[in-house]
Design a protein around this motif. Structure first.
Motif, PDB file in Angstrom:
ATOM      1  N   LEU A 189      -4.862  47.813  -0.802  1.00 39.86           N
ATOM      2  CA  LEU A 189      -6.012  46.948  -1.032  1.00 39.86           C
ATOM      3  C   LEU A 189      -5.949  46.392  -2.447  1.00 39.86           C
ATOM      4  N   ASN A 190      -6.135  45.084  -2.574  1.00 42.29           N
ATOM      5  CA  ASN A 190      -6.093  44.421  -3.884  1.00 42.29           C
ATOM      6  C   ASN A 190      -7.202  44.974  -4.776  1.00 42.29           C
ATOM      7  N   GLN A 191      -6.827  45.514  -5.928  1.00 41.03           N
ATOM      8  CA  GLN A 191      -7.802  46.143  -6.821  1.00 41.03           C
ATOM      9  C   GLN A 191      -8.286  45.215  -7.920  1.00 41.03           C
ATOM     10  N   ASP A 192      -7.883  43.956  -7.881  1.00 38.93           N
ATOM     11  CA  ASP A 192      -8.451  42.982  -8.812  1.00 38.93           C
ATOM     12  C   ASP A 192      -9.956  42.881  -8.552  1.00 38.93           C
ATOM     13  N   HIS A 193     -10.759  42.935  -9.614  1.00 41.36           N
ATOM     14  CA  HIS A 193     -12.203  43.021  -9.446  1.00 41.36           C
ATOM     15  C   HIS A 193     -12.776  41.805  -8.727  1.00 41.36           C
ATOM     16  N   ALA A 194     -12.295  40.624  -9.052  1.00 38.71           N
ATOM     17  CA  ALA A 194     -12.795  39.421  -8.392  1.00 38.71           C
ATOM     18  C   ALA A 194     -12.460  39.438  -6.902  1.00 38.71           C
ATOM     19  N   ALA A 195     -11.217  39.845  -6.575  1.00 37.82           N
ATOM     20  CA  ALA A 195     -10.812  39.918  -5.170  1.00 37.82           C
ATOM     21  C   ALA A 195     -11.611  40.991  -4.433  1.00 37.82           C
ATOM     22  N   LEU A 196     -11.859  42.120  -5.091  1.00 37.87           N
ATOM     23  CA  LEU A 196     -12.593  43.206  -4.451  1.00 37.87           C
ATOM     24  C   LEU A 196     -14.059  42.824  -4.214  1.00 37.87           C
ATOM     25  N   ARG A 197     -14.644  42.074  -5.161  1.00 33.76           N
ATOM     26  CA  ARG A 197     -16.016  41.589  -4.957  1.00 33.76           C
ATOM     27  C   ARG A 197     -16.085  40.667  -3.737  1.00 33.76           C
ATOM     28  N   ALA A 198     -15.109  39.774  -3.639  1.00 33.98           N
ATOM     29  CA  ALA A 198     -15.084  38.849  -2.503  1.00 33.98           C
ATOM     30  C   ALA A 198     -14.868  39.610  -1.198  1.00 33.98           C
ATOM     31  N   PHE A 199     -14.010  40.639  -1.236  1.00 37.73           N
ATOM     32  CA  PHE A 199     -13.766  41.441  -0.042  1.00 37.73           C
ATOM     33  C   PHE A 199     -15.043  42.144   0.407  1.00 37.73           C
ATOM     34  N   ASP A 200     -15.786  42.701  -0.529  1.00 41.73           N
ATOM     35  CA  ASP A 200     -17.011  43.413  -0.172  1.00 41.73           C
ATOM     36  C   ASP A 200     -18.056  42.450   0.375  1.00 41.73           C
ATOM     37  N   ASP A 201     -18.110  41.224  -0.174  1.00 42.58           N
ATOM     38  CA  ASP A 201     -19.040  40.224   0.364  1.00 42.58           C
ATOM     39  C   ASP A 201     -18.718  39.883   1.810  1.00 42.58           C
ATOM     40  N   LYS A 202     -17.419  39.790   2.127  1.00 47.17           N
ATOM     41  CA  LYS A 202     -17.005  39.395   3.471  1.00 47.17           C
ATOM     42  C   LYS A 202     -17.030  40.548   4.470  1.00 47.17           C
ATOM     43  N   TYR A 203     -16.551  41.712   4.046  1.00 46.20           N
ATOM     44  CA  TYR A 203     -16.339  42.801   4.999  1.00 46.20           C
ATOM     45  C   TYR A 203     -17.131  44.062   4.690  1.00 46.20           C
ATOM     46  N   GLY A 204     -17.732  44.150   3.521  1.00 43.76           N
ATOM     47  CA  GLY A 204     -18.539  45.321   3.204  1.00 43.76           C
ATOM     48  C   GLY A 204     -19.986  45.177   3.617  1.00 43.76           C
ATOM     49  N   THR A 205     -20.351  44.022   4.145  1.00 42.85           N
ATOM     50  CA  THR A 205     -21.742  43.774   4.526  1.00 42.85           C
ATOM     51  C   THR A 205     -21.912  43.680   6.043  1.00 42.85           C
ATOM     52  N   ARG A 206     -20.909  44.129   6.804  1.00 42.54           N
ATOM     53  CA  ARG A 206     -20.987  44.124   8.260  1.00 42.54           C
ATOM     54  C   ARG A 206     -20.342  45.387   8.805  1.00 42.54           C
ATOM     55  N   LYS A 207     -20.526  45.622  10.084  1.00 44.79           N
ATOM     56  CA  LYS A 207     -19.964  46.813  10.707  1.00 44.79           C
ATOM     57  C   LYS A 207     -18.886  46.431  11.709  1.00 44.79           C
ATOM     58  N   PHE A 208     -18.003  47.423  11.987  1.00 47.34           N
ATOM     59  CA  PHE A 208     -16.879  47.195  12.881  1.00 47.34           C
ATOM     60  C   PHE A 208     -16.880  48.277  13.960  1.00 47.34           C
ATOM     61  N   ARG A 209     -16.517  47.860  15.167  1.00 51.49           N
ATOM     62  CA  ARG A 209     -16.515  48.789  16.292  1.00 51.49           C
ATOM     63  C   ARG A 209     -15.178  49.517  16.358  1.00 51.49           C
ATOM     64  N   SER A 210     -15.245  50.834  16.449  1.00 49.75           N
ATOM     65  CA  SER A 210     -14.035  51.649  16.508  1.00 49.75           C
ATOM     66  C   SER A 210     -13.626  51.893  17.955  1.00 49.75           C
TER      67      SER A 210
END
Length: 342
Positions: free
Chosen positions: A135-156
């Protein structure tokens, strides 16, 4: 006034003073529990830290705050103030992998998990391998990742829904729902450019060809199969990085490498291959017996020709073949060879 009356009056006044004090103490205790304890818990819970293998995105979560990202905590941090009632999303910071395998219990999905894709000549082939990435640990990339995928749920696979930051189950659900389709598509695109026999040499045994042609093709393809599999693997590594960036909407994963472990045939096709190989083995065995018989016949003929040219040589070989210890040898006599009496 008597002493008794005076004592009783004083005691009543003291008891009357104690009752308000008790009520005040009870109210103070209730206020401490209701107000003080949550405040203390919030203050103590306002600190967070990460382990060596995780990185955290912190979002505001106070009563009067917005829900925006507050900060990013790097791996292996000490205790860091993140604010009251903030939400902490922890993601893996070390190399991760996604395994596709027919070995039940060792892949990301339970049971047998193989990507089945057709070859250019229409044979369904099972692909097994492992995708490695970070996972890209650049802070800007990680913020964008959390906005896109950290604010929703996924079915296992078990039917439950998780956030991507909900431990291994949440991360696996994210990979299975978002990353797995990209892997499948890339495998399908790359494998479809090769014929079955170019990846699995035994495939030539069950295709439209004579036995001799199939055997010849199989021997020829066996030498180039490893090279073709390497080509597929390299092509996947090149295309997968671009496809993941495009699908995810950003460069959220780095150090991408796909290791193609095995290419298998469908069960019925493999059974046909096994039968063909068994038939070729029987043919080879029969041919070997024929060759042995021909060799023995040729040797006998050569030996007989030699005896015809040299009768004495034949007699010498005949004498050598006699058992040890005979006392009389009379050629032409049914009892020509007599062994000594014991």
């Amino acid at each position: 006034m008597s002493k008794r009356e005076s004592s009783t009056g004083t005691g009543g006044a003291t008891a009357g003073l104690r009752a308000p004090r008790r009520r005040t103490a009870v109210i103070a205790a209730v206020l401490l529990v209701v107000v003080g304890w949550p405040t203390l818990s919030a203050l103590l819970g306002g600190y967070e830290r990460t382990g060596g293998g995780e990185i955290a995105v912190v979002r505001n979560g106070g009563f009067f705050d917005d829900n925006r990202i507050r900060q990013v905590i790097d791996p292996g941090s000490g205790r860091t103030w993140v604010g009251l009632y903030s939400k902490v999303h922890k993601y893996p910071a070390q190399q991760r992998f996604y395994t596709i395998t027919s070995d039940a219990g060792k892949g990301e999905r339970s049971g047998v998990d193989v990507v089945t894709v057709p070859s250019s000549d229409g044979v369904n082939m099972g692909i097994e391998g492992t995708l490695y990435f970070t996972l890209n640990q650049d802070h800007a990339a990680l913020r964008a990742f959390d906005d896109k995928y950290g604010t929703r749920k996924f079915r296992s696979a078990d039917g439950k829904t998780y956030n991507a930051f909900d431990g291994d189950k949440g991360w696996s659900a994210f990979l299975d729902q978002i990353v797995r389709p990209v892997i499948d598509n890339d495998l399908r695109s790359q494998v479809n450019s090769f014929r079955c026999a170019e990846l699995v040499s035994s495939c030539a045994l069950v295709q439209n060809a004579s036995a001799q042609q199939a055997a010849a093709v199989g021997r020829q393809q066996a030498q180039s199969n490893n090279g073709n599999i390497a080509k597929v693997q390299n092509a996947i590594n090149t295309s997968l990085a671009a496809d993941l960036d495009s699908t995810l909407g950003g460069k959220f994963v780095t150090n991408i490498h796909f290791n193609l472990v095995r290419v298998t045939l469908p069960e019925k096709v493999q059974d046909a291959v096994d039968r063909a190989q068994a038939a070729f083995a029987q043919v080879s065995e029969a041919q070997a017996r024929v060759a042995t018989a021909k060799a023995e016949a040729a040797a006998n003929k050569a030996r007989q020709d030699g005896y015809n040219k040299c009768p004495t040589c034949a007699r010498i070989e005949e004498l050598k073949a006699l058992p040890q210890g005979i006392t009389v040898y009379a050629p032409g006599n049914p009892n020509g060879a007599l062994l000594p009496q014991k």
